[in-house]
Design a protein around this motif. Structure first.
Motif, PDB file in Angstrom:
ATOM      1  N   VAL A   1      51.259  43.340 -54.644  1.00 26.07           N
ATOM      2  CA  VAL A   1      53.153  42.704 -53.880  1.00 26.07           C
ATOM      3  C   VAL A   1      53.294  42.016 -52.793  1.00 26.07           C
ATOM      4  O   VAL A   1      54.382  41.504 -52.732  1.00 26.07           O
ATOM      5  N   GLY A   2      52.749  41.948 -51.991  1.00 25.52           N
ATOM      6  CA  GLY A   2      53.069  40.405 -50.748  1.00 25.52           C
ATOM      7  C   GLY A   2      53.247  39.467 -51.276  1.00 25.52           C
ATOM      8  O   GLY A   2      54.100  39.147 -50.689  1.00 25.52           O
ATOM      9  N   THR A   3      52.090  39.684 -52.574  1.00 26.98           N
ATOM     10  CA  THR A   3      52.095  37.727 -53.217  1.00 26.98           C
ATOM     11  C   THR A   3      53.405  37.625 -53.909  1.00 26.98           C
ATOM     12  O   THR A   3      53.714  37.271 -53.552  1.00 26.98           O
ATOM     13  N   PHE A   4      53.719  38.631 -54.440  1.00 26.81           N
ATOM     14  CA  PHE A   4      55.573  38.721 -55.244  1.00 26.81           C
ATOM     15  C   PHE A   4      56.431  38.299 -54.194  1.00 26.81           C
ATOM     16  O   PHE A   4      57.131  37.640 -54.837  1.00 26.81           O
ATOM     17  N   VAL A   5      56.616  39.130 -53.126  1.00 21.25           N
ATOM     18  CA  VAL A   5      57.690  38.926 -52.583  1.00 21.25           C
ATOM     19  C   VAL A   5      57.440  37.605 -51.365  1.00 21.25           C
ATOM     20  O   VAL A   5      58.853  37.075 -51.321  1.00 21.25           O
TER      21      VAL A   5
ATOM     22  N   VAL B   1      40.914  33.627 -51.017  1.00 16.72           N
ATOM     23  CA  VAL B   1      41.874  32.983 -51.650  1.00 16.72           C
ATOM     24  C   VAL B   1      43.272  33.815 -51.749  1.00 16.72           C
ATOM     25  O   VAL B   1      43.606  32.545 -51.117  1.00 16.72           O
ATOM     26  N   ALA B   2      43.354  35.031 -51.250  1.00 20.70           N
ATOM     27  CA  ALA B   2      44.629  35.806 -51.512  1.00 20.70           C
ATOM     28  C   ALA B   2      45.289  35.144 -49.806  1.00 20.70           C
ATOM     29  O   ALA B   2      46.517  34.515 -49.597  1.00 20.70           O
TER      30      ALA B   2
ATOM     31  N   PRO C   1      32.470  40.352 -54.421  1.00 23.98           N
ATOM     32  CA  PRO C   1      34.504  39.308 -54.843  1.00 23.98           C
ATOM     33  C   PRO C   1      35.194  40.075 -53.876  1.00 23.98           C
ATOM     34  O   PRO C   1      35.854  38.793 -54.945  1.00 23.98           O
ATOM     35  N   ASN C   2      35.421  41.023 -53.283  1.00 27.33           N
ATOM     36  CA  ASN C   2      36.456  41.564 -52.517  1.00 27.33           C
ATOM     37  C   ASN C   2      36.631  40.437 -51.564  1.00 27.33           C
ATOM     38  O   ASN C   2      37.741  40.385 -51.097  1.00 27.33           O
ATOM     39  N   PHE C   3      35.430  40.000 -51.157  1.00 24.38           N
ATOM     40  CA  PHE C   3      35.420  39.457 -49.884  1.00 24.38           C
ATOM     41  C   PHE C   3      36.398  38.078 -50.557  1.00 24.38           C
ATOM     42  O   PHE C   3      37.625  37.491 -49.761  1.00 24.38           O
ATOM     43  N   VAL C   4      35.800  37.095 -51.793  1.00 24.79           N
ATOM     44  CA  VAL C   4      36.409  36.014 -52.225  1.00 24.79           C
ATOM     45  C   VAL C   4      38.019  36.164 -52.762  1.00 24.79           C
ATOM     46  O   VAL C   4      38.399  35.387 -51.922  1.00 24.79           O
ATOM     47  N   LYS C   5      37.912  37.389 -53.459  1.00 27.19           N
ATOM     48  CA  LYS C   5      39.292  37.236 -53.806  1.00 27.19           C
ATOM     49  C   LYS C   5      40.765  37.596 -53.072  1.00 27.19           C
ATOM     50  O   LYS C   5      41.220  36.536 -52.686  1.00 27.19           O
ATOM     51  N   THR C   6      40.183  38.186 -51.039  1.00 29.57           N
ATOM     52  CA  THR C   6      40.647  38.594 -50.284  1.00 29.57           C
ATOM     53  C   THR C   6      41.034  37.604 -49.614  1.00 29.57           C
ATOM     54  O   THR C   6      41.527  37.069 -49.421  1.00 29.57           O
TER      55      THR C   6
ATOM     56  N   LEU D   1      44.328  32.402 -47.721  1.00 33.21           N
ATOM     57  CA  LEU D   1      44.474  31.078 -47.771  1.00 33.21           C
ATOM     58  C   LEU D   1      45.834  31.123 -48.123  1.00 33.21           C
ATOM     59  O   LEU D   1      46.969  30.518 -47.841  1.00 33.21           O
ATOM     60  N   VAL D   2      46.217  31.258 -49.932  1.00 27.24           N
ATOM     61  CA  VAL D   2      47.052  31.099 -50.506  1.00 27.24           C
ATOM     62  C   VAL D   2      48.478  31.267 -49.726  1.00 27.24           C
ATOM     63  O   VAL D   2      49.567  30.293 -49.351  1.00 27.24           O
ATOM     64  N   ILE D   3      48.566  32.432 -49.674  1.00 32.08           N
ATOM     65  CA  ILE D   3      49.572  32.893 -48.671  1.00 32.08           C
ATOM     66  C   ILE D   3      49.982  32.162 -47.213  1.00 32.08           C
ATOM     67  O   ILE D   3      50.848  31.951 -46.994  1.00 32.08           O
ATOM     68  N   GLY D   4      48.852  32.427 -46.750  1.00 35.00           N
ATOM     69  CA  GLY D   4      48.845  31.353 -45.418  1.00 35.00           C
ATOM     70  C   GLY D   4      49.164  29.906 -45.322  1.00 35.00           C
ATOM     71  O   GLY D   4      50.898  30.033 -44.661  1.00 35.00           O
ATOM     72  N   VAL D   5      48.859  29.433 -46.201  1.00 35.97           N
ATOM     73  CA  VAL D   5      48.848  28.320 -46.795  1.00 35.97           C
ATOM     74  C   VAL D   5      51.088  28.004 -47.001  1.00 35.97           C
ATOM     75  O   VAL D   5      51.883  27.462 -46.076  1.00 35.97           O
ATOM     76  N   ALA D   6      51.260  29.132 -47.493  1.00 38.33           N
ATOM     77  CA  ALA D   6      52.432  28.991 -48.229  1.00 38.33           C
ATOM     78  C   ALA D   6      53.840  29.080 -46.435  1.00 38.33           C
ATOM     79  O   ALA D   6      54.546  29.094 -46.105  1.00 38.33           O
ATOM     80  N   MET D   7      53.027  30.360 -46.670  1.00 35.86           N
ATOM     81  CA  MET D   7      53.708  31.259 -44.621  1.00 35.86           C
ATOM     82  C   MET D   7      53.757  29.682 -43.841  1.00 35.86           C
ATOM     83  O   MET D   7      54.831  29.935 -43.190  1.00 35.86           O
ATOM     84  N   PHE D   8      52.870  29.819 -43.734  1.00 37.67           N
ATOM     85  CA  PHE D   8      52.781  28.825 -42.114  1.00 37.67           C
ATOM     86  C   PHE D   8      53.773  27.800 -42.997  1.00 37.67           C
ATOM     87  O   PHE D   8      54.290  26.904 -41.513  1.00 37.67           O
ATOM     88  N   GLY D   9      53.491  26.689 -44.282  1.00 39.63           N
ATOM     89  CA  GLY D   9      54.106  25.898 -43.727  1.00 39.63           C
ATOM     90  C   GLY D   9      55.672  26.259 -44.148  1.00 39.63           C
ATOM     91  O   GLY D   9      56.748  25.446 -43.988  1.00 39.63           O
ATOM     92  N   ALA D  10      56.098  27.586 -44.537  1.00 41.38           N
ATOM     93  CA  ALA D  10      57.723  27.433 -44.672  1.00 41.38           C
ATOM     94  C   ALA D  10      58.123  27.585 -42.762  1.00 41.38           C
ATOM     95  O   ALA D  10      58.886  27.414 -42.999  1.00 41.38           O
TER      96      ALA D  10
END
Length: 181
Positions: free
Chosen positions: A169-173, A104-105, A97-102, A107-116
């Motif tokens: 915290v990183g996700t919210f930031v 996914v997180a 579960p920890n592997f899957v959660k991290t 992936l979402v943060i990377g897509v947002a960050m690299f999009g920006a």
């Protein structure tokens, strides 16, 4: 810049990297089928998202064929990886579960960050009138912030062993920063 750094990295690897001795009698077989299927799925996905809606319509035969190729290659990749002696990506990882959660997180943060990161230089050039060099220089504070926070958080985690709150915290930031952007 890349050539001197590459030469230095190769020299450092040659002189300082000492790999452990391995049993040459039983080397695992290279997962060629997995590599080819992953390359095929990735290429078809990139072509789908690149051509779909711009070069070709989303319901065109080419784009639909690329979507089908992506799905078939991805399913075959999973099948091959489950049977491979030395898989590129062990499917057992997805039972953790920890592997899957991290993943996914990340992936979402990377897509947002690299999009920006891909959007900002274009914005700076087209809206503010900065040239390519100025646009790159204007990106330095953000890259410096990323460098300092990634090194600082890594040092903190190494020192204390506490890591669970960093992704939250990183996700919210990141979400706040993207909302402000």
């Amino acid at each position: 810049m890349n050539i001197p750094l590459g030469v230095m990295a190769l020299a450092a690897a040659f002189f300082f990297l000492h790999l452990p001795e391995t049993d040459t009698a039983h080397r695992p077989r290279i997962d060629v089928a997995g590599m080819l299927l992953l390359a095929l799925a990735s290429t078809a996905l990139v072509l789908t998202t690149t051509w779909g809606g711009s070069t070709d319509a989303w319901d065109s035969a080419i784009v639909l064929s690329l979507i089908a190729i992506t799905l078939v290659a991805a399913v075959l990749f999973v099948v091959v990886e489950n049977r491979a002696e030395a898989p590129i990506m062990s499917m057992k990882l997805f039972r953790e579960p920890n592997f899957v959660k991290t993943t996914v997180a990340g992936l979402v943060i990377g897509v947002a960050m690299f999009g920006a990161l891909a959007y900002l230089p274009t914005f700076l050039q087209m809206v503010t009138g900065a040239n390519a060099t100025q646009s790159g220089l204007l990106m330095i504070p953000m890259m410096g912030g990323l460098l300092v926070t990634s090194i600082g958080s890594g040092a903190f985690v190494s020192k204390t062993g506490r890591y669970k709150w960093f992704p939250v915290v990183g996700t919210f930031v990141v979400a706040g920063a993207l909302a402000l952007l």
